[in-house]
Scaffold this motif. Structure first.
Motif, mmCIF file in Angstrom:
data_model
loop_
_atom_site.group_PDB
_atom_site.id
_atom_site.type_symbol
_atom_site.label_atom_id
_atom_site.label_comp_id
_atom_site.label_asym_id
_atom_site.label_seq_id
_atom_site.Cartn_x
_atom_site.Cartn_y
_atom_site.Cartn_z
ATOM 1 N N ARG A 93 0.808 -1.225 0.000
ATOM 2 C CA ARG A 93 0.000 0.000 0.000
ATOM 3 C C ARG A 93 0.840 1.275 0.000
ATOM 4 O O ARG A 93 0.303 2.370 0.148
ATOM 5 C CB ARG A 93 -0.937 0.027 1.212
ATOM 6 N N ARG A 94 2.157 1.143 -0.164
ATOM 7 C CA ARG A 94 3.041 2.317 -0.124
ATOM 8 C C ARG A 94 4.234 2.074 -1.033
ATOM 9 O O ARG A 94 4.860 1.015 -0.978
ATOM 10 C CB ARG A 94 3.529 2.539 1.301
ATOM 11 N N ALA A 95 4.529 3.045 -1.882
ATOM 12 C CA ALA A 95 5.689 2.931 -2.769
ATOM 13 C C ALA A 95 6.250 4.327 -3.007
ATOM 14 O O ALA A 95 5.507 5.305 -3.104
ATOM 15 C CB ALA A 95 5.294 2.294 -4.103
ATOM 16 N N GLY A 96 7.565 4.407 -3.086
ATOM 17 C CA GLY A 96 8.174 5.694 -3.365
ATOM 18 C C GLY A 96 9.625 5.708 -2.969
ATOM 19 O O GLY A 96 10.233 4.669 -2.720
ATOM 20 N N TRP A 97 10.160 6.905 -2.896
ATOM 21 C CA TRP A 97 11.577 7.077 -2.595
ATOM 22 C C TRP A 97 11.838 8.513 -2.167
ATOM 23 O O TRP A 97 10.979 9.381 -2.313
ATOM 24 C CB TRP A 97 12.438 6.729 -3.803
ATOM 25 N N ALA A 98 13.044 8.703 -1.662
ATOM 26 C CA ALA A 98 13.498 10.060 -1.333
ATOM 27 C C ALA A 98 14.921 10.201 -1.809
ATOM 28 O O ALA A 98 15.687 9.241 -1.807
ATOM 29 C CB ALA A 98 13.425 10.323 0.164
ATOM 30 N N GLU A 111 13.995 15.234 -0.336
ATOM 31 C CA GLU A 111 12.661 15.291 -0.907
ATOM 32 C C GLU A 111 12.178 13.877 -1.180
ATOM 33 O O GLU A 111 12.913 13.057 -1.721
ATOM 34 C CB GLU A 111 12.674 16.105 -2.203
ATOM 35 N N ALA A 112 10.933 13.596 -0.792
ATOM 36 C CA ALA A 112 10.334 12.278 -0.944
ATOM 37 C C ALA A 112 9.118 12.354 -1.853
ATOM 38 O O ALA A 112 8.370 13.338 -1.833
ATOM 39 C CB ALA A 112 9.922 11.720 0.414
ATOM 40 N N PHE A 113 8.931 11.288 -2.630
ATOM 41 C CA PHE A 113 7.781 11.133 -3.519
ATOM 42 C C PHE A 113 7.162 9.782 -3.173
ATOM 43 O O PHE A 113 7.746 8.741 -3.473
ATOM 44 C CB PHE A 113 8.225 11.152 -4.984
ATOM 45 N N VAL A 114 6.002 9.801 -2.509
ATOM 46 C CA VAL A 114 5.412 8.570 -1.984
ATOM 47 C C VAL A 114 3.960 8.441 -2.426
ATOM 48 O O VAL A 114 3.166 9.363 -2.263
ATOM 49 C CB VAL A 114 5.490 8.542 -0.440
ATOM 50 N N VAL A 115 3.647 7.275 -2.981
ATOM 51 C CA VAL A 115 2.276 6.932 -3.351
ATOM 52 C C VAL A 115 1.757 5.990 -2.268
ATOM 53 O O VAL A 115 2.451 5.039 -1.885
ATOM 54 C CB VAL A 115 2.248 6.210 -4.717
#
Length: 171
Positions: A93-98, A111-115
């Motif tokens: 239920r969570r995916a992304g990176w910083a 900076e993080a980009f999280v779906v």
């Protein structure tokens, strides 16, 4: 090359993390609903598709975000912003990176980009950051530079929503 700030990885557990002396950014955008929207959004974020669709230059040797991967973001063909991925997430239920800033970046921070997909199935993109000026022109830009960061984060959400929209049916 080392990071230009001390709190490396601070956004991993707390997207609202903001060390003293930094400016926070937290923009959350509704992308859509359901597992398929989540899957498309996660893939777009993890494979740089979102950033390329934004029109920024992405220079990296990796096809996917992974810890330790260096990325240079180029804005308007003029401003080069070297970064390194500090963490990634690929969960149900969570995916992304910083990424964290490296020497030469106009800002210092992360900076993080999280779906994420909430319990009701809604899919969200959160762009979260903490930063402070590292170059004379970002210091001179002050509040205007921070305003551009917020506009960029809002645009990330709008572009990802478009990338994940159901295609028009063909007749």
């Amino acid at each position: 090359m080392s990071f230009t700030y001390e709190a490396v990885g601070a956004t991993r557990e707390n997207l609202a993390a903001c060390p003293p002396g930094f400016h926070p950014l937290h923009v959350r955008t509704r992308i859509g609903e359901g597992q398929e929207v989540f899957r498309r959004a996660a893939e777009a974020v993890l494979t740089w598709e979102l950033h390329r669709a934004l029109g920024v230059g992405i220079d990296t040797t990796a096809d996917r975000a992974a810890p330790g991967v260096d990325v240079t973001v180029t804005l308007a063909g003029l401003i080069k912003a070297p970064c390194r991925i500090v963490w990634t997430a690929e969960e149900s239920r969570r995916a992304g990176w910083a990424y964290g800033t490296l020497a030469g970046h106009p800002e210092s921070g992360e900076e993080a980009f999280v779906v994420d997909r909430t319990g009701d199935g809604t899919v969200w993109l959160t762009v979260a950051a903490f930063s402070r000026p590292a170059k004379w022109y970002t210091r001179a830009g002050g509040a205007a530079a921070r305003g551009l960061q917020h506009a960029y984060a809002r645009r990330c959400g709008a572009v990802l929503r478009r990338l994940c929209a159901d295609p028009e049916p063909e007749f």
